[in-house]
Structure formats: structure tokens, C-alpha cells
Design a protein around this motif. Structure first.
Motif, short mmCIF file in Angstrom:
data_model
loop_
_atom_site.label_atom_id
_atom_site.label_comp_id
_atom_site.label_asym_id
_atom_site.label_seq_id
_atom_site.Cartn_x
_atom_site.Cartn_y
_atom_site.Cartn_z
N ASN A 67 24.73 19.04 69.78
CA ASN A 67 24.18 19.72 70.87
C ASN A 67 24.32 21.27 70.58
O ASN A 67 25.59 21.61 70.27
CB ASN A 67 24.88 19.67 72.16
N HIS B 3 20.89 28.14 77.02
CA HIS B 3 19.67 27.32 76.18
C HIS B 3 20.64 26.30 75.53
O HIS B 3 21.31 26.32 74.77
CB HIS B 3 18.92 28.14 75.31
N MET C 289 19.77 22.70 73.26
CA MET C 289 18.96 21.96 72.17
C MET C 289 19.74 20.76 71.56
O MET C 289 21.07 20.94 71.39
CB MET C 289 18.65 23.00 71.01
N TRP D 204 15.41 19.93 64.94
CA TRP D 204 15.55 20.61 66.17
C TRP D 204 14.99 19.53 67.28
O TRP D 204 13.78 18.78 67.00
CB TRP D 204 14.67 21.73 66.00
N LYS E 129 15.20 18.35 71.60
CA LYS E 129 14.75 18.44 72.97
C LYS E 129 15.69 19.70 73.38
O LYS E 129 16.74 19.73 73.34
CB LYS E 129 15.24 17.02 74.10
N GLU E 130 14.93 20.81 74.02
CA GLU E 130 15.42 21.80 74.68
C GLU E 130 15.43 21.75 76.01
O GLU E 130 14.70 21.23 76.99
CB GLU E 130 14.50 23.01 74.10
N TYR E 131 16.23 22.54 76.61
CA TYR E 131 16.67 22.76 78.20
C TYR E 131 16.96 24.26 78.17
O TYR E 131 17.62 24.86 77.33
CB TYR E 131 17.84 22.15 78.65
N THR E 132 16.52 24.91 79.25
CA THR E 132 17.12 26.21 79.87
C THR E 132 17.67 26.12 81.13
O THR E 132 17.03 25.59 82.27
CB THR E 132 15.93 27.36 79.55
N ARG F 246 12.87 34.12 69.81
CA ARG F 246 14.20 33.41 69.28
C ARG F 246 14.81 34.28 68.30
O ARG F 246 16.06 34.01 67.80
CB ARG F 246 13.57 32.16 68.48
N LYS G 2 12.27 21.71 62.11
CA LYS G 2 11.25 21.25 62.90
C LYS G 2 9.85 21.26 62.40
O LYS G 2 9.38 22.18 61.83
CB LYS G 2 11.10 22.04 64.33
#
Length: 412
Positions: free
Chosen positions: A68, A88, A90, A106, A108-111, A298, A382
Motif C-alpha cells: 500500500n 491518496h 494505492m 500499480w 487500485k486507487e482511492y482518494t 501526479r 502500469k
């Protein structure tokens, strides 16, 4: 003589009284007040690794290693000391069997946006699914001595949207037990060691909507060692042993048993137009053709168009290795992590395009790793397939431009 003795006794009483008042009003020796300290505009990276064995109905299903990568920016600090955080997350997937260098894909992403108090308590909306563990650590509003213990409420919030169709964070409350265990010396820096553990036995109070398959009982055990920098008011790293078990509505039992470790480091913000222009000049001075720079959300992105691989493969041509050696000298001045993105021209199936773009990104990442440009924990990959062309796929020249690799110097 009696008079003098009487005055001496009165003076002794007065001195003793003053001394006792000082003792009562002064915090005990070595006592500390622990609290989070927030600085507006600061950005930190937290890199955690989880190693766990997964069991289904008592039989081992698989072993999983999860990375993570979390970047946390303090966007504001309130008058009462709360930090307003934009974070953020990942989650990196395990690399393929063929990849022996531990470079991660790379994932799954969350914010999430939330506030945290100086004591460590969260205020966060149900529309955010991360972080999983909340309100750990939480500090009391009093001085703490070595050996002192306290308790505080926390919660785990799990994202079960894909697996069980539960559309809000699945929350499991708990009471955490804390102890100030003392101090440790790490490379000349004195850190405070705080232990925390909690056990959860929790029944789901109501059946979730839209699914008949859900956890009816939850059992969680966590034992953590937290290494705290009281001068900074921040957690530096932690180690955890954990066990999680979900008893499902149909009787299935899922168990996750493992360990976790996390490190916190400051991120130097490199993403400025000035730095992008500087890197472009360096690329030009090094005579690296078919390269360009761009400032993105980014960070600074270096694009290598017309990158050459051996025919229909992900193996780099020798000419491209020379380019990457030169680019490595530029990256040496940037301590930030890298995201290596692979792109293809539009040909064949979408699946084959995605697979090839992933393999080519990994090939570039592994080469940068082999020449010491970064460590494995600083490089992620990615593949984008043909989903982000920079030119129409209507000529060989344009298709060559779309066969590219992008190196992003990450600010978040």
C-alpha cells in the motif's frame, strides 16, 4: 532560643509546603504529552507491506503480499489543531512470477478527505473507504509516563463493494488497549515505543441491502508496536501481527493471518514547471531524442516516444538502454518514487495490447532497477494498452509515437 527554634520550625513548614506544592503541580519525571502535530502544505508517504495467508473453510487458499502506497497532504490546520487531510491510497498487486526484482504493478486507487484531531480521532464521511484502520493511535489529554496504559475506541472500515455488494464501508468497532513501553534509539534518534492491541468479536447488526451473502460474525486480533517521534508529533513506523476471520451468512469461513510493516517518509515536491523545464533542458543537452516532459497532477512525466523493443516482445533494444542510462543520471537528483507507464499502438486484441504494454513497462522498470536508478520499493508499473494514444493510429509514424513509455516522478 525558644523563639529562634519556633521561627526555624515555621520556616521548615513553609519550605516543605512550597516543595509539596511544586511536586503536586509539576508533571512526573519523564512524563510526556503525546499528540499529532500538523503543518499546512506538508506531504508524507507511507509505504506498508502486508504478508498474509488466506484460508477458506480451514484450507489454505493462497499467500498474498500487498503493498500500500499512501500519500498524505495536510491541506489546512484548524485553530484547535485539527489537520485537514487529502490522502491518496494505492494498493499494488503482486508482480508476475517471471518478475524476480519485486517491482510492483500499480493497482487500485482511492482518494479520501477527512480531518484528524491532535489526539488522533477521525472525522470522515461514509463515501470514503480508506483508511481501513481508523482512530489508531488515540492519545489521552494528559501526561503519560513509561508503563502507563489507556484505552480508546477505534474502528476498522472494510471495502466489500466488489466481493459482497455492500455499498458503504463495512465498519467493525473495537476498544484498543495502549501501553507506553518506553524509548528506543534508532540511528541516534530517540523514538517512543507504544504498544496497542485489540480483539474484536462482532455480529453484524442488520442484513446489508442488495446481498444475501455477507459476514454475520467477525473476529479480529491485532498486536502492534508503534514507533513515535514526539518532537515531530508523527508516527514513524509500525509492525503488526494480525488475524481476521469472517463467518459468512451461508456458513463459509474466511481467515487472513499475517504481518504488516509500514514506514513514513517526507515527500519533496518536485512537480513544478521550473523543474520540468530543467529536465527538458537536460534531455536536450544529453542528446536524447524522441523525449519530452510534461507537468501533470501526479508529477513530472518524461515521455519516451518511438521506444524500440525487439520484434513483438518486451525486450529492450540496446539503443534504448543507452537512453535509459542517460535518463538515470537525471533521476538520481530526484528522490521521489517512479511510475513507469507502458503504451501500445492499436493492433490486435485489447487484451494483447494491455498485456504487452504491462510487460514493456516492467522491462523498463527492471532495467532502471538493474543500473541502480532506484530501489524496488521506489518503482511501480502500469500498462495502458492503446487507451491513451498521443496520435491517430493511421500511419506507421503515428503508431511508432504511440509505442511509448512514460516515466512519472511522483509527487503523490
Amino acid at each position: 532560643m525558644i523563639f529562634n527554634k519556633s521561627r526555624h520550625s515555621q520556616l521548615t513548614v513553609i519550605i516543605l509546603g512550597i516543595f509539596l506544592c511544586i511536586l503536586v503541580s509539576t508533571p512526573p519525571l519523564f512524563a510526556k504529552t503525546f499528540k499529532f502535530k500538523y503543518t499546512k502544505g506538508s506531504t508524507e508517504k507511507i509505504l506498508s507491506t502486508t504478508d498474509e495467508d488466506v484460508f477458506i473453510n480451514g484450507q489454505k487458499s493462497n499467500h498474498s503480499t500487498i503493498t500500500n502506497r499512501i500519500t498524505q497532504k495536510t491541506t489546512d490546520v484548524t485553530e484547535d489543531g485539527q489537520g485537514i487531510m487529502e490522502v491518496h491510497f494505492m494498493t499494488a498487486e503482486e508482480a508476475s512470477i517471471e518478475n524476480t526484482t519485486n517491482v510492483k504493478k500499480w493497482g487500485k486507487e482511492y482518494t479520501s478527505i477527512y480531518s484528524t484531531s491532535p489526539q488522533g480521532t477521525y472525522q470522515i464521511s461514509d463515501k470514503y473507504f480508506m483508511p481501513v484502520v481508523r482512530n489508531v493511535p488515540v492519545f489521552p489529554k494528559k501526561d503519560i509516563q513509561i508503563g502507563d496504559t489507556w484505552v480508546a475506541q477505534g474502528e476498522e472500515a472494510h471495502d466489500l463493494r466488489e466481493t459482497l455488494g455492500i455499498e458503504k464501508p463495512y465498519k467493525i468497532p473495537f476498544i484498543a488497549n495502549y501501553k507506553y513501553a518506553g524509548t528506543v534509539n534508532e540511528n541516534g534518534k530517540i523514538l517512543d515505543l507504544i504498544t496497542v492491541n485489540y480483539k474484536i468479536t462482532y455480529k453484524t447488526p442488520t442484513k446489508p441491502k442488495n446481498t444475501d451473502y455477507y459476514p454475520v460474525k467477525n473476529y479480529v486480533y491485532s498486536n502492534e508496536k508503534l514507533y513515535w517521534d514526539n518532537e515531530r508529533g508523527a508516527l514513524i513506523h509500525y509492525n503488526e501481527e494480525f488475524s481476521i476471520m469472517f463467518e459468512m451468512s451461508n456458513g463459509d469461513i474466511y481467515e487472513f493471518i499475517g504481518t504488516a510493516h509500514a514506514e513514513t517518509t517526507d515527500i519533496e515536491q518536485q512537480g513544478t514547471q521550473e523543474n520540468a523545464n530543467k529536465i527538458q533542458k537536460q534531455l536536450n543537452d544529453l542528446d536524447i531524442d524522441n523525449t519530452s516532459t510534461e507537468l501533470t497532477d501526479r508529477g513530472i512525466k518524461i515521455s519516451l516516444e518511438k521506444i524500440q523493443f525487439k520484434a513483438e516482445s518486451s525486450e529492450l533494444a540496446d539503443s534504448e538502454k543507452i537512453k535509459l542510462q542517460k535518463i538515470s543520471s537525471i533521476l538520481a537528483d530526484m528522490p521521489n518514487d517512479l511510475l513507469i507507464g507502458g503504451h501500445c499502438a492499436k493492433w490486435g486484441s485489447e487484451e494483447s495490447q494491455l498485456s504487452l504494454s504491462e510487460e514493456r513497462a516492467m522491462s523498463v522498470a527492471n532495467y532502471l532497477l538493474s543500473i541502480g536508478a532506484k530501489t524496488a520499493s521506489q518503482i511501480f508499473t502500469k500498462g495502458y494498452g492503446s487507451t491513451q494514444p498521443v496520435a491517430p493510429n493511421d500511419s506507421e509514424e503515428n503508431m511508432a509515437r504511440n509505442r511509448r513509455v512514460e516515466i512519472t516522478i511522483l509527487d503523490n
